[in-house]
Design a protein around this motif. Sequence first.
Motif, PDB file in Angstrom:
ATOM      1  N   ILE A  28       0.851  -1.205   0.000  1.00  0.00           N
ATOM      2  CA  ILE A  28       0.000   0.000   0.000  1.00  0.00           C
ATOM      3  C   ILE A  28       0.879   1.245   0.000  1.00  0.00           C
ATOM      4  O   ILE A  28       1.666   1.476   0.926  1.00  0.00           O
ATOM      5  CB  ILE A  28      -0.971   0.002   1.204  1.00  0.00           C
ATOM      6  N   GLN A  29       0.782   2.018  -1.053  1.00  0.00           N
ATOM      7  CA  GLN A  29       1.593   3.228  -1.206  1.00  0.00           C
ATOM      8  C   GLN A  29       0.935   4.390  -0.458  1.00  0.00           C
ATOM      9  O   GLN A  29      -0.290   4.409  -0.283  1.00  0.00           O
ATOM     10  CB  GLN A  29       1.703   3.591  -2.698  1.00  0.00           C
ATOM     11  N   PRO A  30       1.719   5.379  -0.032  1.00  0.00           N
ATOM     12  CA  PRO A  30       1.110   6.566   0.574  1.00  0.00           C
ATOM     13  C   PRO A  30       0.148   7.220  -0.431  1.00  0.00           C
ATOM     14  O   PRO A  30       0.394   7.144  -1.641  1.00  0.00           O
ATOM     15  CB  PRO A  30       2.299   7.486   0.863  1.00  0.00           C
ATOM     16  N   PRO A  31      -0.920   7.847   0.061  1.00  0.00           N
ATOM     17  CA  PRO A  31      -1.945   8.385  -0.840  1.00  0.00           C
ATOM     18  C   PRO A  31      -1.373   9.261  -1.945  1.00  0.00           C
ATOM     19  O   PRO A  31      -1.835   9.211  -3.089  1.00  0.00           O
ATOM     20  CB  PRO A  31      -2.836   9.211   0.085  1.00  0.00           C
ATOM     21  N   PRO A  71      13.747  -3.577  -2.412  1.00  0.00           N
ATOM     22  CA  PRO A  71      12.853  -3.901  -1.292  1.00  0.00           C
ATOM     23  C   PRO A  71      13.417  -3.517   0.081  1.00  0.00           C
ATOM     24  O   PRO A  71      12.670  -3.078   0.946  1.00  0.00           O
ATOM     25  CB  PRO A  71      12.674  -5.414  -1.403  1.00  0.00           C
ATOM     26  N   LYS A  72      14.728  -3.616   0.254  1.00  0.00           N
ATOM     27  CA  LYS A  72      15.299  -3.323   1.581  1.00  0.00           C
ATOM     28  C   LYS A  72      15.209  -1.843   1.930  1.00  0.00           C
ATOM     29  O   LYS A  72      15.191  -1.473   3.098  1.00  0.00           O
ATOM     30  CB  LYS A  72      16.748  -3.791   1.647  1.00  0.00           C
ATOM     31  N   LEU A 112       6.310  -1.502  -1.095  1.00  0.00           N
ATOM     32  CA  LEU A 112       6.847  -2.192  -2.273  1.00  0.00           C
ATOM     33  C   LEU A 112       6.053  -1.849  -3.531  1.00  0.00           C
ATOM     34  O   LEU A 112       4.930  -1.352  -3.469  1.00  0.00           O
ATOM     35  CB  LEU A 112       6.817  -3.707  -2.050  1.00  0.00           C
ATOM     36  N   GLU A 113       6.668  -2.122  -4.686  1.00  0.00           N
ATOM     37  CA  GLU A 113       6.040  -1.866  -5.983  1.00  0.00           C
ATOM     38  C   GLU A 113       5.614  -3.198  -6.609  1.00  0.00           C
ATOM     39  O   GLU A 113       6.293  -4.211  -6.450  1.00  0.00           O
ATOM     40  CB  GLU A 113       7.041  -1.127  -6.885  1.00  0.00           C
ATOM     41  N   VAL A 173       1.497   0.849  -6.862  1.00  0.00           N
ATOM     42  CA  VAL A 173       2.041   1.289  -8.157  1.00  0.00           C
ATOM     43  C   VAL A 173       2.758   0.102  -8.797  1.00  0.00           C
ATOM     44  O   VAL A 173       3.187  -0.825  -8.100  1.00  0.00           O
ATOM     45  CB  VAL A 173       3.067   2.449  -8.006  1.00  0.00           C
ATOM     46  N   GLY A 174       2.893   0.143 -10.114  1.00  0.00           N
ATOM     47  CA  GLY A 174       3.738  -0.834 -10.812  1.00  0.00           C
ATOM     48  C   GLY A 174       5.197  -0.405 -10.670  1.00  0.00           C
ATOM     49  O   GLY A 174       6.049  -1.163 -10.201  1.00  0.00           O
TER      50      GLY A 174
END
Length: 358
Positions: free
Chosen positions: A41-44, A137-138, A143-144, A227-228
């Motif tokens: 889940i990305q920030p809005p 990822p680290k 994550l995308e 996001v991709g």
Amino acid sequence: MAPSLSTASDSWDVINFAVDQGHGVKGLADLGLKTLPNQYIQPPEEQITNSTVVDDDAIPVIDLSNWPDQKVMNAICNAAEKWGFFQIVNHGVPMQVLERVKEATRRFFGQPAEEKNKHSKDNSPSNNVRYGTSFTPKAEKALEWKDFLSLFYVSDDEAAALWPSACRNEAIEFMKESEVVIRRLLEALMKGLNVNEIDEAKESILMGSKRINLNYYPKCPEPELTVGVGRHSDVSTLTILLQDDIGGLYVKKLNSNEWVHVPPIDGAIVINVGDALQILSNGRYKSIEHRVIANGSRNRISVPIFVNPRPSDIIGPLPEVLQNGEKPIYKQILYSDYVKHFFRKAHDGKETVDFAKI
Ligand SMILES: CC(C)(COP(=O)(O)OP(=O)(O)OC[C@H]1O[C@@H](n2cnc3c(N)ncnc32)[C@H](O)[C@@H]1OP(=O)(O)O)[C@@H](O)C(=O)NCCC(=O)NCCSC(=O)/C=C/c1ccc(O)c(O)c1
Ligand SMILES: O=C(O)CCC(=O)C(=O)O
Ligand SMILES: [Fe+2]
């Protein structure tokens, strides 16, 4: 062990499954999850639904059939200045070559995780071949939704020994068949900067190394939450991007907060200016922020070739650009330092180029 469908997506170790075990987001998609795991889940502010997307403007589409033609060369330079992105048609790369590399991408990602994971950072015998998921990822807070195979080209012999057989020949073929158009584009862009001859040193700086990535964006539950690929600009000189017919790539308009979609055009190739060319041109050509959304109903692939300086090259604004007394806005930097800086942090829009600012 792979979790069952009924397992709540947060109660098992998603990172361990997708990143460490190499199942990637394709592995998550194959489980048929109904909700997006929290880790994605990305920030809005990163979600496309919270951005302004306009459809009354588009990146230029440039027809290269009458080459060389001064008007076409001017169109290339203008597009690189105003948009940093354009599409080319009648570019001379055979359609079968494009089809074959797309097919090979699907074949590579269609393999079992354990086969793909032989090429992960931990398992690959070389840093030049890397299968992974997301970007770094680290270093990422969220994550995308993308898996990738990244191949840094050194020689045919090395590729024969190290690149995965599922896609090796097709990736090399795409790289080689695009060589002529890459040179033409760079020649036109250099003429626009008063560089009339590409000597050996310039050739190294402009196109001394290449990396080809195969990107796989599987169908995603709750795609609007993630996001991709997050907002970034490429660190290349030029990127030659092949996309399939799904769509989802968005480009930021220069000096605005508006985004435009890059519509798939059958047989076209998307071209974008990267940070290295922005630096070499002292900011004349623009390396523009772009991002890819996740898709709720279809799998998407793309295949960028990143055309770069050599890692050992020192890059900075070209003398020809500064000859009229223009002040340099970037310093001289070792290209591999620049790329390492980019790869070690999460995507952060246009921040990378600050590393090179005076
Ligand atoms: C890239 C380097 C520096 C790697 O050299 P190497 O000796 O292997 O250095 P290293 O210290 O092991 O690697 C540096 C870090 O980069 C990371 N890294 C290396 N390759 C990759 C890769 N293909 N993808 C992601 N991260 C990578 C490593 O994980 C290292 O981080 P850490 O693990 O130490 O935290 C070298 O090959 C070089 O200088 N190459 C120059 C040409 C080049 O590759 N240019 C980059 C073009 S790529 C470009 O322009 C855009 C790429 C992009 C954009 C959006 C995405 O979402 C995405 O996935 C990729
Ligand atoms: O998938 C795309 O269309 C673009 C991917 C991208 O921006 C990248 O790999 O750098
Ligand atoms: Fe990119």
